[in-house]
Design a protein around this motif. Sequence first.
Motif, PDB file in Angstrom:
ATOM      1  N   GLN A  24       0.962 -10.194   0.617  1.00  0.00           N
ATOM      2  CA  GLN A  24       0.333 -10.436   1.855  1.00  0.00           C
ATOM      3  C   GLN A  24       1.403  -9.453   2.752  1.00  0.00           C
ATOM      4  O   GLN A  24       0.462  -8.868   3.717  1.00  0.00           O
ATOM      5  N   LEU A  25       2.290  -9.396   2.684  1.00  0.00           N
ATOM      6  CA  LEU A  25       3.087  -8.637   3.532  1.00  0.00           C
ATOM      7  C   LEU A  25       2.886  -7.119   3.357  1.00  0.00           C
ATOM      8  O   LEU A  25       2.999  -6.313   4.266  1.00  0.00           O
ATOM      9  N   ILE A  26       2.877  -6.677   1.922  1.00  0.00           N
ATOM     10  CA  ILE A  26       2.452  -5.388   1.470  1.00  0.00           C
ATOM     11  C   ILE A  26       1.137  -4.838   2.316  1.00  0.00           C
ATOM     12  O   ILE A  26       1.392  -3.739   2.528  1.00  0.00           O
ATOM     13  N   GLN A  27       0.292  -5.675   2.280  1.00  0.00           N
ATOM     14  CA  GLN A  27      -0.851  -5.153   3.039  1.00  0.00           C
ATOM     15  C   GLN A  27      -0.843  -4.977   4.529  1.00  0.00           C
ATOM     16  O   GLN A  27      -1.601  -4.475   5.287  1.00  0.00           O
ATOM     17  N   ILE A  28       0.230  -5.511   5.152  1.00  0.00           N
ATOM     18  CA  ILE A  28       0.103  -5.396   6.683  1.00  0.00           C
ATOM     19  C   ILE A  28       1.141  -4.209   6.938  1.00  0.00           C
ATOM     20  O   ILE A  28       1.006  -3.656   7.917  1.00  0.00           O
ATOM     21  N   THR A  29       2.227  -3.861   6.226  1.00  0.00           N
ATOM     22  CA  THR A  29       3.037  -3.069   6.665  1.00  0.00           C
ATOM     23  C   THR A  29       2.553  -1.395   6.476  1.00  0.00           C
ATOM     24  O   THR A  29       1.760  -1.298   5.780  1.00  0.00           O
ATOM     25  N   ASN A  30       2.958  -0.655   7.618  1.00  0.00           N
ATOM     26  CA  ASN A  30       2.512   0.689   7.425  1.00  0.00           C
ATOM     27  C   ASN A  30       3.821   1.468   7.255  1.00  0.00           C
ATOM     28  O   ASN A  30       3.599   2.776   6.914  1.00  0.00           O
ATOM     29  N   ASP A  31       4.905   0.884   6.837  1.00  0.00           N
ATOM     30  CA  ASP A  31       6.226   1.627   6.366  1.00  0.00           C
ATOM     31  C   ASP A  31       5.989   1.810   4.909  1.00  0.00           C
ATOM     32  O   ASP A  31       6.430   1.023   3.908  1.00  0.00           O
ATOM     33  N   THR A  32       5.982   3.260   4.419  1.00  0.00           N
ATOM     34  CA  THR A  32       6.030   3.548   3.063  1.00  0.00           C
ATOM     35  C   THR A  32       7.405   2.849   2.359  1.00  0.00           C
ATOM     36  O   THR A  32       7.273   2.531   1.397  1.00  0.00           O
ATOM     37  N   LYS A  33       8.551   3.493   2.911  1.00  0.00           N
ATOM     38  CA  LYS A  33       9.595   2.901   2.009  1.00  0.00           C
ATOM     39  C   LYS A  33       9.660   1.428   2.002  1.00  0.00           C
ATOM     40  O   LYS A  33      10.294   0.974   0.919  1.00  0.00           O
ATOM     41  N   PHE A  34       9.479   0.718   3.044  1.00  0.00           N
ATOM     42  CA  PHE A  34       9.527  -0.550   3.016  1.00  0.00           C
ATOM     43  C   PHE A  34       8.537  -1.286   1.997  1.00  0.00           C
ATOM     44  O   PHE A  34       8.867  -2.212   1.224  1.00  0.00           O
ATOM     45  N   ARG A  35       7.462  -0.660   2.037  1.00  0.00           N
ATOM     46  CA  ARG A  35       6.284  -1.157   1.092  1.00  0.00           C
ATOM     47  C   ARG A  35       6.732  -0.973  -0.336  1.00  0.00           C
ATOM     48  O   ARG A  35       6.486  -2.110  -1.391  1.00  0.00           O
ATOM     49  N   LYS A  36       7.388   0.068  -0.592  1.00  0.00           N
ATOM     50  CA  LYS A  36       7.913   0.346  -1.921  1.00  0.00           C
ATOM     51  C   LYS A  36       8.972  -0.716  -2.407  1.00  0.00           C
ATOM     52  O   LYS A  36       9.013  -1.131  -3.541  1.00  0.00           O
ATOM     53  N   THR A  37       9.902  -0.930  -1.506  1.00  0.00           N
ATOM     54  CA  THR A  37      11.037  -2.120  -1.805  1.00  0.00           C
ATOM     55  C   THR A  37       9.977  -3.179  -1.866  1.00  0.00           C
ATOM     56  O   THR A  37      10.488  -4.064  -2.963  1.00  0.00           O
ATOM     57  N   MET A  38       9.218  -3.618  -1.369  1.00  0.00           N
ATOM     58  CA  MET A  38       8.644  -4.888  -1.270  1.00  0.00           C
ATOM     59  C   MET A  38       7.567  -5.044  -2.714  1.00  0.00           C
ATOM     60  O   MET A  38       7.745  -6.031  -3.341  1.00  0.00           O
ATOM     61  N   GLU A  39       7.162  -3.906  -3.088  1.00  0.00           N
ATOM     62  CA  GLU A  39       6.418  -3.694  -4.484  1.00  0.00           C
ATOM     63  C   GLU A  39       7.430  -3.744  -5.358  1.00  0.00           C
ATOM     64  O   GLU A  39       7.174  -4.486  -6.635  1.00  0.00           O
ATOM     65  N   ALA A  40       8.696  -3.251  -5.641  1.00  0.00           N
ATOM     66  CA  ALA A  40       9.725  -3.666  -6.516  1.00  0.00           C
ATOM     67  C   ALA A  40      10.084  -5.105  -6.583  1.00  0.00           C
ATOM     68  O   ALA A  40      10.028  -5.635  -7.775  1.00  0.00           O
ATOM     69  N   GLN A  41      10.182  -5.870  -5.449  1.00  0.00           N
ATOM     70  CA  GLN A  41      10.372  -7.175  -5.601  1.00  0.00           C
ATOM     71  C   GLN A  41       9.030  -7.906  -5.925  1.00  0.00           C
ATOM     72  O   GLN A  41       9.337  -8.863  -6.740  1.00  0.00           O
ATOM     73  N   LEU A  42       8.062  -7.461  -5.662  1.00  0.00           N
ATOM     74  CA  LEU A  42       6.778  -8.132  -6.138  1.00  0.00           C
ATOM     75  C   LEU A  42       6.649  -8.116  -7.736  1.00  0.00           C
ATOM     76  O   LEU A  42       6.283  -9.030  -8.489  1.00  0.00           O
TER      77      LEU A  42
END
Length: 142
Positions: A24-42
């Motif tokens: 859910q949070l990955i879909q909300i963020t616009n920050d590319t670096k933060f998204r990549k971090t969350m994708e790794a955790q996912l």
Amino acid sequence: MLQDVEMLNYVYQNAEMGRDALTQLIQITNDTKFRKTMEAQLNEYQNVFDSAEKMIQERNEQAKGVGPMAKISSRLMVNTKTMMDSSPSKMAQMLIQGSTMGVVEVTRHMKDYDGSDERVNDISQKLLRTEQQNIEEMKKYL
């Protein structure tokens, strides 16, 4: 004392909640670096989730996921908390709080588990390490 399937279902549900929140949070963020971090955790949560499910099925049992009310509540909470502030800092704070609860709960469950199956212990430890690593990684975004 928790038995193997009970412990595995807890691990399964914990990983499911982490996975769903990150999705859910990955879909909300616009920050590319933060998204990549969350994708790794996912991906880590998905690995734990899949492993726990496989181990449950090996015991000829059906995995018991998180209930629909808990899922709806979680989604609403994420939406509410990110409505006014969807910054990486705010999302990191939310994820740290969730992972901290996960650390407490998995530790409590591990103490209640009879420990008879080393593979169950291993997946439980992997979940605990994942939660702890996620907290440390998210601190960088506060």
